[in-house]
Design a protein around this motif. Structure first.
Motif, PDB file in Angstrom:
ATOM      1  N   VAL A 349       0.848  -1.201   0.000  1.00 58.05           N
ATOM      2  CA  VAL A 349       0.000   0.000   0.000  1.00 58.05           C
ATOM      3  C   VAL A 349       0.888   1.257   0.000  1.00 58.05           C
ATOM      4  CG1 VAL A 349      -1.716   1.314   1.315  1.00 58.05           C
ATOM      5  CG2 VAL A 349      -1.962  -1.156   1.085  1.00 58.05           C
ATOM      6  N   GLY A 350       2.009   1.205   0.732  1.00 59.99           N
ATOM      7  CA  GLY A 350       2.934   2.347   0.754  1.00 59.99           C
ATOM      8  C   GLY A 350       3.408   2.710  -0.647  1.00 59.99           C
ATOM      9  N   LEU A 351       3.753   1.693  -1.427  1.00 63.31           N
ATOM     10  CA  LEU A 351       4.211   1.941  -2.795  1.00 63.31           C
ATOM     11  C   LEU A 351       3.060   2.478  -3.652  1.00 63.31           C
ATOM     12  CD1 LEU A 351       6.571   1.732  -4.783  1.00 63.31           C
ATOM     13  CD2 LEU A 351       5.948  -0.650  -5.208  1.00 63.31           C
ATOM     14  N   MET A 352       1.866   1.907  -3.464  1.00 64.68           N
ATOM     15  CA  MET A 352       0.702   2.366  -4.237  1.00 64.68           C
ATOM     16  C   MET A 352       0.356   3.817  -3.898  1.00 64.68           C
ATOM     17  SD  MET A 352      -1.644  -1.054  -4.074  1.00 64.68           S
ATOM     18  CE  MET A 352      -1.700  -2.175  -5.472  1.00 64.68           C
ATOM     19  N   VAL A 353       0.448   4.144  -2.614  1.00 68.00           N
ATOM     20  CA  VAL A 353       0.139   5.513  -2.170  1.00 68.00           C
ATOM     21  C   VAL A 353       1.182   6.485  -2.722  1.00 68.00           C
ATOM     22  CG1 VAL A 353       0.169   6.988  -0.109  1.00 68.00           C
ATOM     23  CG2 VAL A 353      -1.218   4.917  -0.136  1.00 68.00           C
ATOM     24  N   HIS A 354       2.442   6.082  -2.700  1.00 67.53           N
ATOM     25  CA  HIS A 354       3.488   6.963  -3.228  1.00 67.53           C
ATOM     26  C   HIS A 354       3.291   7.206  -4.728  1.00 67.53           C
ATOM     27  CE1 HIS A 354       7.368   8.985  -3.484  1.00 67.53           C
ATOM     28  NE2 HIS A 354       7.449   8.402  -4.661  1.00 67.53           N
ATOM     29  N   GLU A 355       3.211   6.121  -5.490  1.00 66.83           N
ATOM     30  CA  GLU A 355       3.119   6.282  -6.948  1.00 66.83           C
ATOM     31  C   GLU A 355       1.786   6.921  -7.343  1.00 66.83           C
ATOM     32  OE1 GLU A 355       5.811   6.047  -8.270  1.00 66.83           O
ATOM     33  OE2 GLU A 355       6.889   4.743  -6.890  1.00 66.83           O
ATOM     34  N   GLY A 356       0.716   6.509  -6.656  1.00 68.92           N
ATOM     35  CA  GLY A 356      -0.582   7.132  -6.926  1.00 68.92           C
ATOM     36  C   GLY A 356      -0.551   8.622  -6.613  1.00 68.92           C
ATOM     37  N   GLY A 357       0.177   8.990  -5.565  1.00 73.89           N
ATOM     38  CA  GLY A 357       0.293  10.391  -5.168  1.00 73.89           C
ATOM     39  C   GLY A 357       0.975  11.255  -6.225  1.00 73.89           C
ATOM     40  N   HIS A 358       1.784  10.622  -7.044  1.00 78.73           N
ATOM     41  CA  HIS A 358       2.420  11.369  -8.136  1.00 78.73           C
ATOM     42  C   HIS A 358       1.396  11.838  -9.171  1.00 78.73           C
ATOM     43  CE1 HIS A 358       6.663  11.427  -7.363  1.00 78.73           C
ATOM     44  NE2 HIS A 358       6.744  10.135  -7.146  1.00 78.73           N
ATOM     45  N   SER A 359       0.187  11.283  -9.144  1.00 76.78           N
ATOM     46  CA  SER A 359      -0.841  11.780 -10.063  1.00 76.78           C
ATOM     47  C   SER A 359      -1.047  13.273  -9.830  1.00 76.78           C
ATOM     48  CB  SER A 359      -2.171  11.063  -9.833  1.00 76.78           C
ATOM     49  OG  SER A 359      -2.047   9.709 -10.175  1.00 76.78           O
ATOM     50  N   TRP A 360      -0.888  13.685  -8.576  1.00 78.43           N
ATOM     51  CA  TRP A 360      -1.003  15.105  -8.266  1.00 78.43           C
ATOM     52  C   TRP A 360       0.354  15.788  -8.470  1.00 78.43           C
ATOM     53  CZ3 TRP A 360      -4.079  11.386  -6.404  1.00 78.43           C
ATOM     54  CH2 TRP A 360      -5.437  11.665  -6.260  1.00 78.43           C
ATOM     55  N   ASN A 361       1.356  15.273  -7.800  1.00 80.01           N
ATOM     56  CA  ASN A 361       2.672  15.922  -7.846  1.00 80.01           C
ATOM     57  C   ASN A 361       3.594  15.287  -8.871  1.00 80.01           C
ATOM     58  OD1 ASN A 361       2.434  17.927  -5.696  1.00 80.01           O
ATOM     59  ND2 ASN A 361       2.010  16.122  -4.449  1.00 80.01           N
ATOM     60  N   GLN A 362       3.378  15.617 -10.090  1.00 80.34           N
ATOM     61  CA  GLN A 362       4.183  15.185 -11.228  1.00 80.34           C
ATOM     62  C   GLN A 362       3.291  15.232 -12.451  1.00 80.34           C
ATOM     63  OE1 GLN A 362       3.940  11.990 -13.125  1.00 80.34           O
ATOM     64  NE2 GLN A 362       5.796  12.182 -14.304  1.00 80.34           N
ATOM     65  N   GLN A 363       2.070  14.641 -12.332  1.00 84.99           N
ATOM     66  CA  GLN A 363       1.206  14.521 -13.494  1.00 84.99           C
ATOM     67  C   GLN A 363       0.269  15.735 -13.600  1.00 84.99           C
ATOM     68  OE1 GLN A 363       1.034  12.496 -16.168  1.00 84.99           O
ATOM     69  NE2 GLN A 363      -0.644  13.823 -16.740  1.00 84.99           N
ATOM     70  N   MET A 364      -0.615  15.928 -12.624  1.00 80.35           N
ATOM     71  CA  MET A 364      -1.548  17.064 -12.728  1.00 80.35           C
ATOM     72  C   MET A 364      -0.829  18.388 -12.482  1.00 80.35           C
ATOM     73  SD  MET A 364      -5.142  15.580 -11.301  1.00 80.35           S
ATOM     74  CE  MET A 364      -4.739  14.868  -9.761  1.00 80.35           C
ATOM     75  N   MET A 365      -0.023  18.449 -11.417  1.00 77.38           N
ATOM     76  CA  MET A 365       0.880  19.592 -11.243  1.00 77.38           C
ATOM     77  C   MET A 365       2.217  19.144 -11.822  1.00 77.38           C
ATOM     78  SD  MET A 365      -1.610  20.655  -9.293  1.00 77.38           S
ATOM     79  CE  MET A 365      -1.693  19.655  -7.830  1.00 77.38           C
ATOM     80  N   ALA A 366       2.412  19.470 -13.098  1.00 83.47           N
ATOM     81  CA  ALA A 366       3.530  18.871 -13.847  1.00 83.47           C
ATOM     82  C   ALA A 366       4.781  19.743 -13.752  1.00 83.47           C
ATOM     83  CB  ALA A 366       3.110  18.658 -15.299  1.00 83.47           C
ATOM     84  N   TYR A 367       5.522  19.522 -12.663  1.00 80.68           N
ATOM     85  CA  TYR A 367       6.781  20.250 -12.467  1.00 80.68           C
ATOM     86  C   TYR A 367       7.816  19.757 -13.474  1.00 80.68           C
ATOM     87  CZ  TYR A 367       4.472  19.989  -7.893  1.00 80.68           C
ATOM     88  OH  TYR A 367       3.551  19.995  -6.891  1.00 80.68           O
ATOM     89  N   ASN A 368       8.815  20.574 -13.725  1.00 79.73           N
ATOM     90  CA  ASN A 368       9.971  20.089 -14.461  1.00 79.73           C
ATOM     91  C   ASN A 368      10.831  19.305 -13.467  1.00 79.73           C
ATOM     92  OD1 ASN A 368      12.405  19.629 -15.712  1.00 79.73           O
ATOM     93  ND2 ASN A 368      12.409  21.594 -16.771  1.00 79.73           N
TER      94      ASN A 368
END
Ligand SMILES: [Zn+2]
Length: 614
Positions: A349-368
């Motif tokens: 679940v920790g890995l799922m929460v981390h990678e899923g969390g990137h949907s916000w911080n990386q994908q939707m808020m797409a930083y360089n």
């Protein structure tokens, strides 16, 4: 010159200068037809890309990323791993030696460009490793589109690093960073960094991807499958449609994503469930004893999406896929590749929460990510800790959800190999230094802001940040603009200290003098990062009384914090080393006094932060 004309002229130039700084973002629309030779781990591809230049600049060249060219002996990735030795990426080496150096010719990764055309006319291009520069026949004018067509073939690399074939969990093909991808162009110019193992960046794009592959394969992808009834795995009543080579064609679409990633295996099982008021979740993995925790993880994943939707902002895509890719976790749009085998539910679940969390911080808020990896990994880690603390409450209560990460940071700092978080992701001298700068410093950036402005304000900042920057490319400046506005504080100093340097926080209690009706405490700033100081006492009748000493640079103080109500004291100027605090309690009324009872302050030396009164 008459006055009316002058006003018009002023307005005109006002408009021009306003436009000059206006935010814009480029757009890409891909259509790709892919024919996979599953036996030989190769594919042929055709790509049509409609590229829209929303910038005020005329573009004479464009750049593409060809990531798989990194998986060859002598590539920049190989050189980097070789020169970093034991400080480098452990997944690309054995005993400190690069495993890329010994890849046989037929197992090297490759993306071979046959030709590229612009509006039907052939273009010249040059390739340096993983970056292709294309010279345009006709420049792309501001606010106009052009169409590129391209044919290429590719070899899925044997070396497993995110992409690759036959990994150790037995997944046949993990096909990520797999197509020639146009680079991002923004105010900072072309993002043409070479692929040597870390982060990615791209313009938002729409995708239509048709993948033709042996009918026995099941594909997991971040996207919408348009024909589940014609392929294996997604629809029990599917009527698998094949061509004369016994291949089925998978039709995928996706909108507003940075990337399209997929994986294929003959033994994948597909499961799905719906998050109430959220996305449809797909699990694509090999069911076995080693993946038994996937089943149990479902209610936790549901809760994760619900908490993120409520606290940060809505997940905007229709679905999300957790795909067993077999090499660590790597986030993509609408899905992630991840290790499938897990030794605990908490770990999975920790890995799922981390990678899923990137949907916000990386994908939707797409930083360089290559320039500001601390925003992408750090903010994601912040939500990891915040949510895992709720999903798996610790057995011994913690003062806050971040104490473990703060402790790891403290331990790391003492090693003396820290590098600034503001450094380029791929250019850190030491892999551990990269991890701490990016994951921990980035996470603690938010934790410290919560301490400075109060948690309620930080929550508002995150929501406002999402509202303004969802599906855009924010920078740290954009984040700070919102943080300062909501907190009503000057916080620029903190960004500079925390992100651009390796300076540390260290406050202490130098002396305590007990008088008949009051107590005087001499506090000392022994560190190199100034901070406001929260100071508390535990009274003998077990009450906590809080005082805050605001830092003069913020020009105000927090008005609320979930960790307590604070009585506000006089400012502490950042140039002043000592501060005298007088509190209306005598020795018999105090059982302990100290700095930051909430334990959020990343003070590197806790020994002098607490005094127990005996
Ligand atoms: Zn991450």
């Amino acid at each position: 010159m008459n006055k009316g004309f002058l006003i018009i002229l002023t307005l005109f130039f006002g408009l021009l200068s306003a436009q000059k700084n206006a935010y814009y973002q480029q757009h890409a629309q891909y259509k790709m037809d892919i024919d996979v030779d599953a036996k030989n781990f190769t594919y042929n591809g055709n790509q049509t890309l409609i590229y829209t230049n929303n910038s005020p600049d005329e573009l004479n060249v464009v750049y593409y990323h060809l990531y798989w060219n990194a998986f060859k002996p002598g590539s920049m990735m190989d050189q980097r791993v070789a020169s970093q030795g034991k400080n480098g990426d452990s997944r690309l080496q054995k005993n400190g030696i690069s495993t890329l150096a010994s890849i046989p010719k037929e197992e090297e990764g490759a993306q071979n460009i046959h030709w590229i055309k612009q509006n039907g006319k052939t273009l010249q291009f040059e390739i340096q490793g993983t970056v292709m520069k294309v010279y345009l026949n006709s420049p792309i004018k501001p606010n106009s589109s052009t169409t590129f067509t391209m044919e290429w073939d590719a070899v899925i690399p044997m070396q497993i690093r995110r992409a690759g074939r036959n990994n150790r969990e037995g997944i046949d093909m993990t096909v990520t960073q797999w197509y020639p991808k146009i680079a991002e162009y923004d105010y900072d110019g072309w993002a043409t960094f070479d692929y040597i193992g870390r982060e990615f960046h791209a313009p938002f794009a729409d995708f239509e991807v048709n993948i033709k592959i042996d009918k026995n394969y099941v594909i997991g992808a971040g996207g919408t499958l348009e024909n589940p009834n014609e392929v294996k795995g997604y629809d029990a009543k599917a009527n698998i449609k094949t061509n004369k080579d016994n291949k089925a064609t998978w039709r995928w679409t996706a909108k507003n994503m940075l990337d399209f990633a997929w994986a294929a295996d003959r033994d994948y099982t597909v499961e799905s469930f719906v998050v109430l008021d959220g996305p449809k979740i797909y699990y694509v993995y090999q069911k076995s004893e080693k993946t038994k925790y996937w089943e149990e993880s479902k209610p936790y994943v549901t809760k994760f999406f619900q908490i993120m939707n409520a606290t940060y902002g809505r997940y905007v895509y229709p679905s999300y896929s957790f795909i067993q890719g077999g090499d660590g976790g790597m986030e993509y749009g609408m899905g992630t590749m991840m290790l499938g085998e897990a030794t605990s539910l908490n770990g999975l679940v920790g890995l799922m929460v981390h990678e899923g969390g990137h949907s916000w911080n990386q994908q939707m808020m797409a930083y360089n990510e290559s320039v500001r990896p601390w925003m992408d990994e750090g903010f994601t880690s912040y939500y990891d800790d915040y949510i895992m603390h709720q999903l798996f409450p610790p057995k011994t209560p913690q003062a806050n959800p971040f104490t473990v990460s703060i402790d790891r940071y403290r331990t790391f700092v003492k090693k003396g190999i820290e590098e600034p978080a503001g450094w380029l992701g791929d250019h850190h001298d030491n892999g551990t230094a990269y991890s701490f700068a990016t994951y921990y410093k980035g996470e603690l950036f938010l934790v410290q802001l919560g301490y400075i402005m109060g948690e309620q304000n930080l929550a508002l900042v995150m929501k406002e940040f999402y509202n303004e920057w969802n599906l855009k490319h924010p920078t740290d400046r954009d984040f700070m603009h919102i943080a300062q506005k909501i907190a009503g504080m000057d916080l620029k100093w903190f960004l500079h200290y925390w992100i651009n340097t390796t300076k540390t926080i260290d406050y202490g209690i130098k002396d305590v003098k007990y008088e008949e009706n009051y107590t005087t405490i001499i506090l000392e700033n022994k560190g190199t990062v100034p901070m406001p100081v929260d100071f508390s006492i535990l009274t003998t009748d077990k009450k906590v009384v809080n005082f805050q000493i605001p830092l003069n640079m913020t020009h105000t103080w927090k008005t609320k914090d979930i960790y307590g109500d604070f009585k506000t004291e006089a400012y502490w100027p950042w140039t002043q080393k000592e501060y005298t605090l007088t509190i209306p309690y005598n020795k018999s009324q105090i059982s302990a006094l100290g700095i930051d009872f909430s334990q959020r302050l990343a003070d590197v030396n806790l020994e002098d932060n607490l005094v127990e009164v005996k």
